[in-house]
Design a protein around this motif. Structure first.
Motif, PDB file in Angstrom:
ATOM      1  N   HIS A  57      35.685 -20.750  36.508  1.00  0.00           N
ATOM      2  CA  HIS A  57      36.267 -22.036  36.893  1.00  0.00           C
ATOM      3  C   HIS A  57      37.264 -21.791  38.016  1.00  0.00           C
ATOM      4  N   HIS A  59      40.642 -21.188  39.137  1.00  0.00           N
ATOM      5  CA  HIS A  59      41.795 -20.680  38.395  1.00  0.00           C
ATOM      6  C   HIS A  59      43.101 -21.297  38.891  1.00  0.00           C
ATOM      7  N   ASP A  61      46.118 -19.884  37.526  1.00  0.00           N
ATOM      8  CA  ASP A  61      47.184 -18.932  37.179  1.00  0.00           C
ATOM      9  C   ASP A  61      47.123 -17.648  37.981  1.00  0.00           C
ATOM     10  N   HIS A 113      38.741 -27.917  30.382  1.00  0.00           N
ATOM     11  CA  HIS A 113      39.904 -27.250  30.995  1.00  0.00           C
ATOM     12  C   HIS A 113      39.952 -27.608  32.476  1.00  0.00           C
ATOM     13  N   ASP A 130      38.271 -19.872  30.450  1.00  0.00           N
ATOM     14  CA  ASP A 130      39.375 -20.519  29.731  1.00  0.00           C
ATOM     15  C   ASP A 130      38.873 -21.657  28.843  1.00  0.00           C
ATOM     16  N   CYS A 261      47.715 -20.292  31.192  1.00  0.00           N
ATOM     17  CA  CYS A 261      46.556 -21.169  31.049  1.00  0.00           C
ATOM     18  C   CYS A 261      46.427 -21.689  29.623  1.00  0.00           C
TER      19      CYS A 261
HETATM   20 FE   FE2 Z   1      42.261 -21.428  33.755  1.00  0.00          FE
END
Ligand code: FE2
Length: 378
Positions: A57, A59, A61, A113, A130, A261
């Motif tokens: 995905h 990100h 973080d 998410h 995540d 996350c």
């Molecule tokens: Fe994430």
């Protein structure tokens, strides 16, 4: 022949190398920017050709190393087609299979998410990014731009068709749980509690946090839109520019973001607030939940004690030895209360780990109950 599987980087921020030992072809999942040199060295050392760097995905973080790895090796950089990433070369569809020699990686779209969250199935291995973490880590936070708790609940239901022996390999392992199976997560992960979609969405709404500015800057960098993000900040007179935020992000999972996350503390167990707790306790007897008070006896009754009517006292320290005080049915609804919500959260966590399927922590505890003007007994 089993694929080569290696975890790259620290446990908190996981990325993986998967490779075919026969064809010497590899895929890297969720590459970190800071690990690109080491990953290139690993590929060269093993005589491995990178077919694809896939991010599960976009990100928030850490800075992705996917595009850089692909550029350095001639492989492709890929994300699910829902991504808004400007630098992605291959947009993966649900059900699409990426091949690296004999290794087949099937893309499963598991949004929630983020809209572009995908899991990757490779035989018994399930890379979840995540979308799903391990045990009390739960799953990725659902309060990022584009997050959708209801859609995440839908994605969790989709896992029902997957075998329980699947090995769950998440994008983060903040507490160092190590390896786990889908069956194990169904038993102990709070996101698999027996909640309706409405209950799940309400819980996540209750614990939603504001997305930190540095995360917005990282998302913009990973999307390839950092310049636009920076000008947006300038337009709005923000004190820290996106560029400064990113410059401060010298490593993955930055300070204050050890669980960046992850949802906050109340994300570890399903949580309801006083009004909802009172509504449930007020149901007719047959539908009434079991109300468990985990404080000490002097807090529960006596001159300085008080409790919600119908609450059953089992102090937190005694709970492991007093499970016989609870309903026999593991699916029975249990609401846990204490003074303000701390001990009850730990008790709820313990009950979930013990196999209870429908447990809710009451945020605010008896103090909030009494403060709301609800009846108490002594
Ligand atoms: Fe994430």
């Amino acid at each position: 022949m089993d694929p080569i599987l290696e975890q790259i980087g620290p446990a908190a921020c996981r990325s993986y190398l998967v490779a075919c030992p026969r064809a010497r072809e590899a895929v890297v999942i969720d590459a970190l920017a800071e690990d690109v040199p080491a990953t290139l060295a690993r590929l060269e050392r093993g005589g491995l050709r990178l077919v694809a760097a896939i991010d599960t995905h976009t990100h928030a973080d850490h800075l992705s190393g996917g595009a850089a790895l692909a550029a350095a090796t001639g492989g492709t950089y890929a994300l699910h087609e829902a991504t808004e990433c400007a630098t992605v070369r291959d947009r993966l569809r649900d059900g699409q299979v990426v091949e690296a020699g004999d290794v087949r990686l099937e893309i499963l779209h598991t949004p929630g998410h983020t809209p572009d969250s995908a899991s990757i199935r490779c035989g018994r291995l399930l890379f979840t990014g995540d979308f799903l973490f391990l045990a009390q880590d739960g799953a990725g936070r659902l309060d990022l731009p584009g997050s959708d708790a209801g859609v995440h609940w839908d994605s969790l239901q989709r896992l029902a068709s997957l075998g329980g022996e699947s090995v769950v390999l998440p994008g983060h392992d903040y507490e160092g749980f190590g390896a786990s199976t889908l069956d194990e997560e169904r038993r102990r992960n709070p996101r698999f509690q027996d909640l309706s979609r409405v209950e799940y969405v309400a819980w996540q709404r209750a614990i939603a946090m504001q997305t930190p500015d540095w995360m917005l800057a990282v998302i913009a960098a990973n999307l390839g839109t950092a310049a636009e993000h920076a000008s947006h900040h300038a337009d709005h007179g923000a004190k820290s520019s996106a560029a400064a935020d990113i410059a401060g992000l010298s490593q993955a999972c930055p300070p204050g973001g050890g669980g960046a996350c992850q949802a906050g503390p109340m994300g570890r167990v399903p949580t309801i607030f006083i009004d909802e707790a009172a509504r449930r306790v007020g149901r007719v007897a047959a539908d009434r939940p079991f109300l468990l008070d985990v404080r000490e006896p002097h807090e529960f009754s006596g001159p300085r004690g008080r409790h919600a009517p119908g609450a059953v006292l089992v102090p937190l320290a005694q709970l492991p030895h007093r499970l016989d005080a609870l309903p026999d049915d593991l699916s029975a609804e249990i609401l846990v209360i204490c003074k303000s919500g701390g001990r009850s959260a730990r008790a709820a966590e313990f009950l979930i780990e013990s196999g209870r399927r429908r447990v809710f922590n009451i945020a605010g505890g008896t103090d909030a109950w009494a403060g709301a003007g609800l009846p108490v007994e002594r």
